[in-house]
Design a protein around this motif. Structure first.
Motif, PDB file in Angstrom:
ATOM      1  N   GLU A 153      42.790  -0.472 -36.311  1.00  0.00           N
ATOM      2  CA  GLU A 153      43.755  -0.662 -37.480  1.00  0.00           C
ATOM      3  C   GLU A 153      44.840   0.373 -37.438  1.00  0.00           C
ATOM      4  O   GLU A 153      44.660   1.628 -36.751  1.00  0.00           O
ATOM      5  CB  GLU A 153      43.089  -0.607 -38.793  1.00  0.00           C
ATOM      6  N   MET A 154      45.935   0.246 -37.968  1.00  0.00           N
ATOM      7  CA  MET A 154      47.186   1.085 -37.685  1.00  0.00           C
ATOM      8  C   MET A 154      46.961   2.371 -38.825  1.00  0.00           C
ATOM      9  O   MET A 154      46.670   2.030 -40.020  1.00  0.00           O
ATOM     10  CB  MET A 154      48.302   0.532 -38.109  1.00  0.00           C
ATOM     11  N   LYS A 155      46.712   3.563 -38.171  1.00  0.00           N
ATOM     12  CA  LYS A 155      46.594   4.895 -39.195  1.00  0.00           C
ATOM     13  C   LYS A 155      47.539   5.710 -38.561  1.00  0.00           C
ATOM     14  O   LYS A 155      47.379   6.196 -37.655  1.00  0.00           O
ATOM     15  CB  LYS A 155      45.421   5.616 -39.048  1.00  0.00           C
ATOM     16  N   VAL A 156      48.857   6.040 -39.205  1.00  0.00           N
ATOM     17  CA  VAL A 156      49.775   6.941 -38.763  1.00  0.00           C
ATOM     18  C   VAL A 156      50.159   7.685 -40.172  1.00  0.00           C
ATOM     19  O   VAL A 156      50.149   7.590 -41.359  1.00  0.00           O
ATOM     20  CB  VAL A 156      50.926   5.942 -38.572  1.00  0.00           C
ATOM     21  N   LYS A 157      50.201   8.959 -39.755  1.00  0.00           N
ATOM     22  CA  LYS A 157      50.828   9.882 -40.700  1.00  0.00           C
ATOM     23  C   LYS A 157      51.961  10.772 -40.206  1.00  0.00           C
ATOM     24  O   LYS A 157      52.003  11.087 -38.970  1.00  0.00           O
ATOM     25  CB  LYS A 157      49.660  11.147 -40.975  1.00  0.00           C
ATOM     26  N   ALA A 158      53.035  10.987 -40.995  1.00  0.00           N
ATOM     27  CA  ALA A 158      54.179  11.594 -40.418  1.00  0.00           C
ATOM     28  C   ALA A 158      54.401  12.760 -41.368  1.00  0.00           C
ATOM     29  O   ALA A 158      54.317  12.840 -42.884  1.00  0.00           O
ATOM     30  CB  ALA A 158      55.545  10.554 -40.827  1.00  0.00           C
ATOM     31  N   TYR A 159      54.391  14.052 -40.833  1.00  0.00           N
ATOM     32  CA  TYR A 159      54.692  15.301 -41.737  1.00  0.00           C
ATOM     33  C   TYR A 159      55.930  16.075 -41.678  1.00  0.00           C
ATOM     34  O   TYR A 159      56.559  15.587 -40.677  1.00  0.00           O
ATOM     35  CB  TYR A 159      53.566  16.248 -40.711  1.00  0.00           C
TER      36      TYR A 159
END
Length: 175
Positions: A153-159
């Protein structure tokens, strides 16, 4: 006379087969996207393939991001084997396509645009729970990011540069 017919047939078949691939990645891209509004911005060798990111025109004068997967080499020529494009007005565009880096494995290429300067890091969680840091590329148009991973599944974090999560997929409410 029959030898001449066979010779002509062989020449035509060779020309047809040789004509399917382009001498350069740019020529292969132009065969796939002849409209000059499509602009190839960046290419990178990734194992047996080359990935390329491009500007993709959409309705209402909007421009999205696309990824093209190239196969070949300089001796035999290049061919676009997959091409995807996407548009979204969000500050971090996230899309995924499939890429076969070798004959056995199929991965996802997660990619997009970063429309805000405060995002400095992107992380993707793969199917094993490992964190993969995305690549951020500065182009003459916008910043592009991408990561290649096996995902369920798509798990993305932008910091942001101060370590705060600016965007997270799947979306989570901030408390």
């Amino acid at each position: 006379m029959n030898h001449i017919k066979y010779l002509i047939l062989i020449i035509l078949v060779c020309a047809f087969i040789g004509g399917c691939k382009s001498n350069t990645i740019t020529e292969a891209f132009r065969k796939q996207h002849p409209d000059q509004h499509y602009e190839l911005l960046y290419t990178k060798q990734v194992e047996e393939k080359v990935i390329g990111f491009y500007k993709a025109p959409f309705d209402s004068n909007n421009t999205g991001i696309g990824v093209a997967i190239f196969q070949g080499n300089e001796q035999k020529g290049w061919k676009v084997i997959d091409s995807y494009s996407y548009y979204s007005p969000s500050k971090v565009i996230i899309e995924a396509g499939r890429i076969h880096l070798d004959q056995k494995e199929s991965y996802r290429i997660l990619y997009g645009l970063i429309d805000t300067p405060d995002i400095t890091k992107i992380e993707v969680t793969d199917k094993h729970g490992q964190i993969i840091e995305g690549n951020i590329i500065n182009t003459n148009w916008k910043r592009i990011w991408y990561a290649i991973a096996e995902i369920n599944e798509m798990k993305v974090k932008a910091y942001t540069k101060d370590g705060k999560v600016a965007v997270e997929v799947p979306y989570k409410d901030k408390e």
